[in-house]
Design a protein around this motif. Structure first.
Motif, PDB file in Angstrom:
ATOM      1  N   ILE A  49       0.836  -1.206   0.000  1.00 15.46           N
ATOM      2  CA  ILE A  49       0.000   0.000   0.000  1.00 15.46           C
ATOM      3  C   ILE A  49       0.870   1.256   0.000  1.00 15.46           C
ATOM      4  CG2 ILE A  49      -1.584   1.370   1.433  1.00 15.46           C
ATOM      5  CD1 ILE A  49      -2.827  -1.357   2.319  1.00 15.46           C
ATOM      6  N   ARG A  50       1.882   1.280   0.851  1.00 15.70           N
ATOM      7  CA  ARG A  50       2.744   2.462   0.929  1.00 15.70           C
ATOM      8  C   ARG A  50       3.680   2.573  -0.283  1.00 15.70           C
ATOM      9  NH1 ARG A  50      -0.572   5.219   3.799  1.00 15.70           N
ATOM     10  NH2 ARG A  50      -0.381   5.071   6.076  1.00 15.70           N
ATOM     11  N   GLN A  51       4.190   1.443  -0.760  1.00 18.22           N
ATOM     12  CA  GLN A  51       5.103   1.476  -1.902  1.00 18.22           C
ATOM     13  C   GLN A  51       4.419   1.992  -3.162  1.00 18.22           C
ATOM     14  OE1 GLN A  51       6.602  -2.542  -2.012  1.00 18.22           O
ATOM     15  NE2 GLN A  51       7.822  -2.253  -0.152  1.00 18.22           N
ATOM     16  N   MET A  52       3.104   1.817  -3.230  1.00 21.91           N
ATOM     17  CA  MET A  52       2.364   2.304  -4.397  1.00 21.91           C
ATOM     18  C   MET A  52       1.855   3.725  -4.207  1.00 21.91           C
ATOM     19  SD  MET A  52       0.383  -1.094  -5.789  1.00 21.91           S
ATOM     20  CE  MET A  52      -0.229  -0.203  -7.240  1.00 21.91           C
ATOM     21  N   GLY A  53       2.400   4.408  -3.197  1.00 18.11           N
ATOM     22  CA  GLY A  53       2.159   5.838  -3.053  1.00 18.11           C
ATOM     23  C   GLY A  53       0.924   6.246  -2.285  1.00 18.11           C
ATOM     24  N   VAL A  54       0.269   5.322  -1.621  1.00 21.39           N
ATOM     25  CA  VAL A  54      -0.913   5.671  -0.835  1.00 21.39           C
ATOM     26  C   VAL A  54      -0.455   6.297   0.484  1.00 21.39           C
ATOM     27  CG1 VAL A  54      -2.969   4.813   0.335  1.00 21.39           C
ATOM     28  CG2 VAL A  54      -2.285   3.843  -1.877  1.00 21.39           C
ATOM     29  N   LYS A  55      -0.823   7.548   0.710  1.00 20.67           N
ATOM     30  CA  LYS A  55      -0.398   8.258   1.913  1.00 20.67           C
ATOM     31  C   LYS A  55      -1.549   8.475   2.902  1.00 20.67           C
ATOM     32  CE  LYS A  55       3.387  10.593  -0.484  1.00 20.67           C
ATOM     33  NZ  LYS A  55       3.981  11.898  -0.870  1.00 20.67           N
ATOM     34  N   LEU A  56      -2.704   7.920   2.605  1.00 20.70           N
ATOM     35  CA  LEU A  56      -3.860   8.079   3.490  1.00 20.70           C
ATOM     36  C   LEU A  56      -3.567   7.541   4.886  1.00 20.70           C
ATOM     37  CD1 LEU A  56      -6.706   6.801   1.123  1.00 20.70           C
ATOM     38  CD2 LEU A  56      -6.440   9.149   1.960  1.00 20.70           C
ATOM     39  N   PRO A  57      -4.133   8.170   5.923  1.00 22.86           N
ATOM     40  CA  PRO A  57      -4.069   7.547   7.249  1.00 22.86           C
ATOM     41  C   PRO A  57      -4.760   6.189   7.179  1.00 22.86           C
ATOM     42  CG  PRO A  57      -4.874   9.810   7.386  1.00 22.86           C
ATOM     43  CD  PRO A  57      -4.858   9.450   5.939  1.00 22.86           C
ATOM     44  N   ILE A  58      -4.250   5.221   7.918  1.00 19.35           N
ATOM     45  CA  ILE A  58      -4.830   3.877   7.911  1.00 19.35           C
ATOM     46  C   ILE A  58      -5.334   3.532   9.308  1.00 19.35           C
ATOM     47  CG2 ILE A  58      -4.358   1.405   7.625  1.00 19.35           C
ATOM     48  CD1 ILE A  58      -2.314   2.125   5.484  1.00 19.35           C
ATOM     49  N   ILE A  59      -6.556   3.024   9.348  1.00 16.32           N
ATOM     50  CA  ILE A  59      -7.109   2.465  10.577  1.00 16.32           C
ATOM     51  C   ILE A  59      -7.308   0.982  10.316  1.00 16.32           C
ATOM     52  CG2 ILE A  59      -9.054   2.426  12.171  1.00 16.32           C
ATOM     53  CD1 ILE A  59      -9.448   5.400  11.586  1.00 16.32           C
ATOM     54  N   GLN A  60      -6.534   0.162  11.007  1.00 17.49           N
ATOM     55  CA  GLN A  60      -6.648  -1.292  10.865  1.00 17.49           C
ATOM     56  C   GLN A  60      -7.736  -1.767  11.813  1.00 17.49           C
ATOM     57  OE1 GLN A  60      -6.079  -3.781   9.133  1.00 17.49           O
ATOM     58  NE2 GLN A  60      -5.345  -5.566  10.220  1.00 17.49           N
ATOM     59  N   THR A  61      -8.907  -2.082  11.259  1.00 24.20           N
ATOM     60  CA  THR A  61     -10.061  -2.396  12.101  1.00 24.20           C
ATOM     61  C   THR A  61     -10.005  -3.801  12.678  1.00 24.20           C
ATOM     62  OG1 THR A  61     -11.323  -3.063  10.145  1.00 24.20           O
ATOM     63  CG2 THR A  61     -11.534  -0.775  10.876  1.00 24.20           C
ATOM     64  N   GLU A  62      -9.279  -4.685  12.042  1.00 22.12           N
ATOM     65  CA  GLU A  62      -9.095  -6.032  12.593  1.00 22.12           C
ATOM     66  C   GLU A  62      -8.094  -5.965  13.731  1.00 22.12           C
ATOM     67  OE1 GLU A  62      -7.076 -10.092  12.655  1.00 22.12           O
ATOM     68  OE2 GLU A  62      -6.189  -8.250  11.928  1.00 22.12           O
TER      69      GLU A  62
END
Length: 200
Positions: A49-62
């Motif tokens: 996810i990060r290597q492909m340039g996604v900079k969004l905050p992440i909430i890992q719900t699991e």
């Protein structure tokens, strides 16, 4: 209920190792990315996810699982820094019992305990207390009653509802730059018998 809106859902099957097709389709015009990436899948998923340039905050719900296991966290590296997640146990919980457990665990295994080790130890604490209460008697009726007594664990106090559902703390965490010591943002007591008026 609080005004949020889900704008996209993607379903990657368990065991996914090639994340590019999913990441490429991500709608990034949102406030954050909510993920439910199971333990082992996160080792490849979050870096992708990060290597492909996604900079969004992440909430890992699991429940964080592998993300909070020190060895796995080091494999995922900086891709998980800043992720918000939850766990029943994390070694940075600040109470005397947990500090003693972490010290003993590190001495024996040369690594901080992850959530699986902590959860197992907490379950063992409940069992030991019950066996002490019965004087070692494992008669099912006596042991069942003894198991339903309140117990202090390394994660915090555990109590039970009348239908034997646990009432215990869930810790909301943020992964820090050192990867192995998450910050406890809040600890919430949850119980499985509380339902909304609509039955959900």
């Amino acid at each position: 209920a609080l005004g949020g809106k889900v704008v996209q859902e993607q379903w990657a099957p368990p065991g996914t190792s090639q994340w590019a097709p999913y990441v490429a389709k991500l709608n990034q015009k949102v406030d954050f990315l909510a993920t439910w990436i199971g333990d082992a899948d996160g080792i490849s998923g979050f870096p992708a996810i990060r290597q492909m340039g996604v900079k969004l905050p992440i909430i890992q719900t699991e429940f964080a699982g592998a993300m909070l296991s020190p060895k796995a966290a080091l494999q995922m590296g900086k891709s998980i820094v800043g992720i918000i997640t939850t766990a029943w146990y994390v070694h940075s919980i600040d109470n005397p019992e947990n500090k003693a457990f972490v010290k003993a665990y590190e001495k024996r295994y040369k690594v901080k305990p992850g959530p699986f080790a902590g959860a197992a130890y907490g379950a063992a604490q409940i069992m030991v207390q019950a066996l002490k209460a019965t004087g070692g008697d494992t008669d099912p009726q006596k042991l069942r009653k003894a198991l339903m007594q309140p117990c202090d664990t390394i994660s915090g106090p555990v109590k039970w509802t009348k239908d034997r559902s646990g009432i215990h703390p869930i810790h909301i965490l943020e992964v820090q730059k050192d990867l192995t010591t998450p910050k406890v943002i809040a600890s919430l007591v949850v119980r499985g018998d509380v339902v909304e008026k609509n039955g959900k």
